[in-house]
Design a protein around this motif. Structure first.
Motif, PDB file in Angstrom:
ATOM      1  N   VAL A 362     159.109  -4.914  10.159  1.00 14.13           N
ATOM      2  CA  VAL A 362     160.146  -3.890  10.010  1.00 14.13           C
ATOM      3  C   VAL A 362     159.633  -2.743   9.149  1.00 14.13           C
ATOM      4  N   LEU A 363     158.991  -3.077   8.027  1.00 17.39           N
ATOM      5  CA  LEU A 363     158.448  -2.040   7.148  1.00 17.39           C
ATOM      6  C   LEU A 363     157.398  -1.186   7.868  1.00 17.39           C
ATOM      7  N   ALA A 364     156.573  -1.830   8.692  1.00 16.85           N
ATOM      8  CA  ALA A 364     155.559  -1.074   9.427  1.00 16.85           C
ATOM      9  C   ALA A 364     156.205  -0.081  10.380  1.00 16.85           C
ATOM     10  N   LEU A 365     157.272  -0.478  11.047  1.00 11.66           N
ATOM     11  CA  LEU A 365     157.965   0.427  11.966  1.00 11.66           C
ATOM     12  C   LEU A 365     158.683   1.539  11.211  1.00 11.66           C
ATOM     13  N   LEU A 366     159.272   1.207  10.066  1.00 11.19           N
ATOM     14  CA  LEU A 366     159.949   2.237   9.265  1.00 11.19           C
ATOM     15  C   LEU A 366     158.943   3.263   8.742  1.00 11.19           C
ATOM     16  N   GLY A 367     157.719   2.834   8.531  1.00 15.06           N
ATOM     17  CA  GLY A 367     156.701   3.738   8.006  1.00 15.06           C
ATOM     18  C   GLY A 367     155.934   4.499   9.073  1.00 15.06           C
ATOM     19  N   ASP A 368     156.177   4.191  10.333  1.00 15.24           N
ATOM     20  CA  ASP A 368     155.452   4.847  11.425  1.00 15.24           C
ATOM     21  C   ASP A 368     156.440   5.160  12.536  1.00 15.24           C
ATOM     22  N   THR A 369     157.129   6.277  12.404  1.00 17.97           N
ATOM     23  CA  THR A 369     158.187   6.619  13.363  1.00 17.97           C
ATOM     24  C   THR A 369     157.634   6.862  14.763  1.00 17.97           C
ATOM     25  N   ASP A 370     156.398   7.374  14.866  1.00 16.91           N
ATOM     26  CA  ASP A 370     155.807   7.569  16.193  1.00 16.91           C
ATOM     27  C   ASP A 370     155.614   6.225  16.897  1.00 16.91           C
ATOM     28  N   ARG A 371     155.113   5.242  16.159  1.00 16.92           N
ATOM     29  CA  ARG A 371     154.932   3.902  16.715  1.00 16.92           C
ATOM     30  C   ARG A 371     156.266   3.291  17.106  1.00 16.92           C
ATOM     31  N   ALA A 372     157.281   3.451  16.260  1.00 15.03           N
ATOM     32  CA  ALA A 372     158.604   2.904  16.551  1.00 15.03           C
ATOM     33  C   ALA A 372     159.185   3.549  17.807  1.00 15.03           C
ATOM     34  N   GLN A 373     159.026   4.851  17.918  1.00 19.07           N
ATOM     35  CA  GLN A 373     159.548   5.574  19.073  1.00 19.07           C
ATOM     36  C   GLN A 373     158.839   5.154  20.354  1.00 19.07           C
ATOM     37  N   ALA A 374     157.531   4.985  20.291  1.00 21.75           N
ATOM     38  CA  ALA A 374     156.762   4.573  21.469  1.00 21.75           C
ATOM     39  C   ALA A 374     157.144   3.153  21.903  1.00 21.75           C
ATOM     40  N   LEU A 375     157.364   2.285  20.926  1.00 23.38           N
ATOM     41  CA  LEU A 375     157.758   0.910  21.241  1.00 23.38           C
ATOM     42  C   LEU A 375     159.131   0.897  21.915  1.00 23.38           C
ATOM     43  N   GLY A 376     160.060   1.706  21.405  1.00 20.54           N
ATOM     44  CA  GLY A 376     161.384   1.790  22.009  1.00 20.54           C
ATOM     45  C   GLY A 376     161.339   2.335  23.429  1.00 20.54           C
ATOM     46  N   LYS A 377     160.519   3.337  23.642  1.00 17.42           N
ATOM     47  CA  LYS A 377     160.386   3.913  24.985  1.00 17.42           C
ATOM     48  C   LYS A 377     159.820   2.888  25.963  1.00 17.42           C
ATOM     49  N   ALA A 378     158.812   2.136  25.526  1.00 15.33           N
ATOM     50  CA  ALA A 378     158.225   1.095  26.377  1.00 15.33           C
ATOM     51  C   ALA A 378     159.221  -0.025  26.638  1.00 15.33           C
ATOM     52  N   ALA A 379     160.064  -0.319  25.647  1.00 17.22           N
ATOM     53  CA  ALA A 379     161.085  -1.352  25.821  1.00 17.22           C
ATOM     54  C   ALA A 379     162.076  -0.954  26.907  1.00 17.22           C
ATOM     55  N   ARG A 380     162.536   0.297  26.862  1.00 14.76           N
ATOM     56  CA  ARG A 380     163.464   0.786  27.883  1.00 14.76           C
ATOM     57  C   ARG A 380     162.831   0.702  29.276  1.00 14.76           C
ATOM     58  N   GLN A 381     161.593   1.102  29.389  1.00 12.89           N
ATOM     59  CA  GLN A 381     160.916   1.077  30.689  1.00 12.89           C
ATOM     60  C   GLN A 381     160.786  -0.348  31.208  1.00 12.89           C
ATOM     61  N   ARG A 382     160.527  -1.289  30.307  1.00 13.02           N
ATOM     62  CA  ARG A 382     160.420  -2.685  30.732  1.00 13.02           C
ATOM     63  C   ARG A 382     161.743  -3.205  31.267  1.00 13.02           C
ATOM     64  N   MET A 383     162.844  -2.802  30.643  1.00 12.91           N
ATOM     65  CA  MET A 383     164.155  -3.217  31.126  1.00 12.91           C
ATOM     66  C   MET A 383     164.437  -2.640  32.512  1.00 12.91           C
ATOM     67  N   VAL A 384     164.062  -1.393  32.721  1.00  9.92           N
ATOM     68  CA  VAL A 384     164.259  -0.755  34.026  1.00  9.92           C
ATOM     69  C   VAL A 384     163.455  -1.492  35.094  1.00  9.92           C
ATOM     70  N   GLU A 385     162.241  -1.900  34.765  1.00 13.12           N
ATOM     71  CA  GLU A 385     161.369  -2.567  35.730  1.00 13.12           C
ATOM     72  C   GLU A 385     161.810  -3.988  36.056  1.00 13.12           C
ATOM     73  N   ARG A 386     162.391  -4.694  35.076  1.00 16.47           N
ATOM     74  CA  ARG A 386     162.606  -6.139  35.246  1.00 16.47           C
ATOM     75  C   ARG A 386     164.045  -6.625  35.192  1.00 16.47           C
ATOM     76  N   TYR A 387     164.941  -5.901  34.531  1.00 19.71           N
ATOM     77  CA  TYR A 387     166.214  -6.529  34.196  1.00 19.71           C
ATOM     78  C   TYR A 387     167.448  -5.788  34.693  1.00 19.71           C
ATOM     79  N   GLU A 388     167.341  -5.102  35.789  1.00 23.70           N
ATOM     80  CA  GLU A 388     168.526  -4.528  36.428  1.00 23.70           C
ATOM     81  C   GLU A 388     169.264  -5.670  37.127  1.00 23.70           C
ATOM     82  N   TRP A 389     170.600  -5.717  37.003  1.00 23.34           N
ATOM     83  CA  TRP A 389     171.372  -6.883  37.457  1.00 23.34           C
ATOM     84  C   TRP A 389     171.191  -7.165  38.950  1.00 23.34           C
ATOM     85  N   ASP A 390     171.163  -6.154  39.790  1.00 29.62           N
ATOM     86  CA  ASP A 390     170.984  -6.395  41.220  1.00 29.62           C
ATOM     87  C   ASP A 390     169.659  -7.087  41.502  1.00 29.62           C
TER      88      ASP A 390
END
Length: 406
Positions: A362-390
């Motif tokens: 958590v501290l590493a992410l709080l100290g590196d906003t670019d890394r946190a933002q990139a991780l969040g963006k990749a997380a969203r993309q993974r959900m789009v690729e794998r976890y749409e209900w249909d």
């Protein structure tokens, strides 16, 4: 005509605002696309019962019964009948009668039971009527895990429940044409424990409502007064559920103090309905916020610098993790909370094995906003690729109806 479906679930699947209701809601919507659906379910309280008109908009017919029996009475009944307590606590003669009447009056081609306690209401069926059992989670394993770490009366009760429920689950799986679990990890564990084959026990994953849990969607954002100053760490969940209670207690008492040594302005928001007195007491710890129920959890997720899921006992796929990832937030999860999710540590989320690692990540992410933002963006993309209900429910028509629907 394909025939009709009888759907039995232990809580009314409205609104989809907690884990068990989320899956049953999307199952119901998909089932209604296949054939007319008759729904038998329970409501825990007046709020639950108030959603019956919403259910009526989808269901061909329905019964919503309030659970009002004493837990003590239900538990004693289970002990006397040598039943799993989870089954005895949900037993209800009116539900049995409604099921019998519906099976007699309607051209039911398939019975779908959601969650193990609803299998109790499924009678012996005609050969032409399919029985589809959605266990969701391997519940007996959860009680066995509780019992293994406890002593005294509660330890004995949970160990007994683990044993009795496993025998019941095995019998149900042998009766059903097919059974499903929320992840392949759960399904494989059940097959190993019961000797059932992959032809009878399969995985059917959860999804996430990507149009709703979308950082670009329209929703009320937190005010500065609500959000406060400094880094915000968020946990979401139903806060009278034991694994969630244990998770936030662990984070608030072990991880957060380590974080605040470096970031004294960091705050931990526990967001969810029905916080117990133990959860409410955590608000006395510096930096902890207990919100109780909120109108829209997306505002808190969007405001979070990091979302955490520090569950120590978890079954299946955690909706809270899927939702946070869909909202493009960086997530730090325990191995138990991450298990079953098709995502990679370091690429889509971070997996921390213990409180000290949680704090460090958590501290590493709080100290590196670019890394946190990139991780969040990749997380969203993974959900789009794998976890749409249909996508996750694509096999449901064949599983429920068996082959062609013509």
């Amino acid at each position: 005509m394909a025939g009709e479906i009888l759907f039995l679930c232990h809580r009314i699947p409205f609104p989809p605002d907690r884990g068990d209701k989320i899956r049953s809601f999307h199952l119901l919507r998909k089932l209604a696309e296949i054939a007319p659906v008759h729904v038998g379910c329970f409501g825990d309280d007046a709020r639950d019962l108030s959603f019956a008109p919403m259910l009526a908009e989808i269901a061909k017919s329905q019964v919503v019964l309030q659970r009002n029996g004493s837990r003590v009475t239900g538990g004693l009944r289970g002990l006397a009948r040598n039943q799993p307590l989870l089954v005895s606590l949900f037993d209800n003669p009116a539900m049995h009668r409604w099921v019998t009447r519906t099976l007699g009056d309607r051209p039911i081609r398939a019975v779908v039971a959601y969650s193990v306690q609803m299998a109790h209401f499924v009678p012996v069926l005609p050969t032409a009527t399919r029985f589809f059992m959605d266990f969701v989670d391997f519940d007996s394993a959860k009680y066995a895990a509780y019992g293994a770490e406890q002593s005294g009366p509660m330890g004995w009760i949970n160990r007994r429940e683990g044993q009795k429920l496993l025998a019941f689950e095995r019998d149900v799986a042998m009766r059903a044409d097919v059974s499903t679990f929320v992840s392949e990890a759960e399904a494989a564990m059940f097959r190993a424990a019961t000797g059932t084959g992959i032809d009878r026990v399969r995985a059917m994953e959860n999804g996430v409502a990507l149009d709703y849990f979308d950082p670009a969607a329209s929703f009320a954002t937190l005010t500065l007064a609500e959000r406060g100053e400094g880094p915000l760490i968020v946990f979401t969940g139903q806060m009278d559920y034991r694994p969630n209670i244990e998770a936030v207690e662990s984070f608030a008492r072990q991880s957060l103090p380590l974080i605040r040594q470096s970031r004294p302005d960091a705050r931990f928001a526990i967001v969810g309905r029905a916080p117990t007195s133990a959860v409410q007491a955590l608000a006395e710890i510096p930096g902890v916020i207990v919100t109780g129920g909120v109108d829209d959890v997306r505002g808190w997720l969007a405001a979070a610098d990091v979302v955490v899921a520090p569950l120590r006992i978890a079954r299946g796929i955690q909706n809270k993790v899927l939702e946070a990832m869909a909202m493009a937030r960086p997530v730090v999860a325990s191995p138990q909370a991450a298990e079953g999710i098709d995502a990679t540590h370091g690429a889509h989320l971070l997996v921390a094995p213990d409180p000290s690692e949680e704090a460090a990540m958590v501290l590493a992410l709080l100290g590196d906003t670019d890394r946190a933002q990139a991780l969040g963006k990749a997380a969203r993309q993974r959900m789009v690729e794998r976890y749409e209900w249909d996508r996750t429910l694509a096999a449901l028509p064949e599983l429920v109806m068996g082959g062609t629907l013509a």
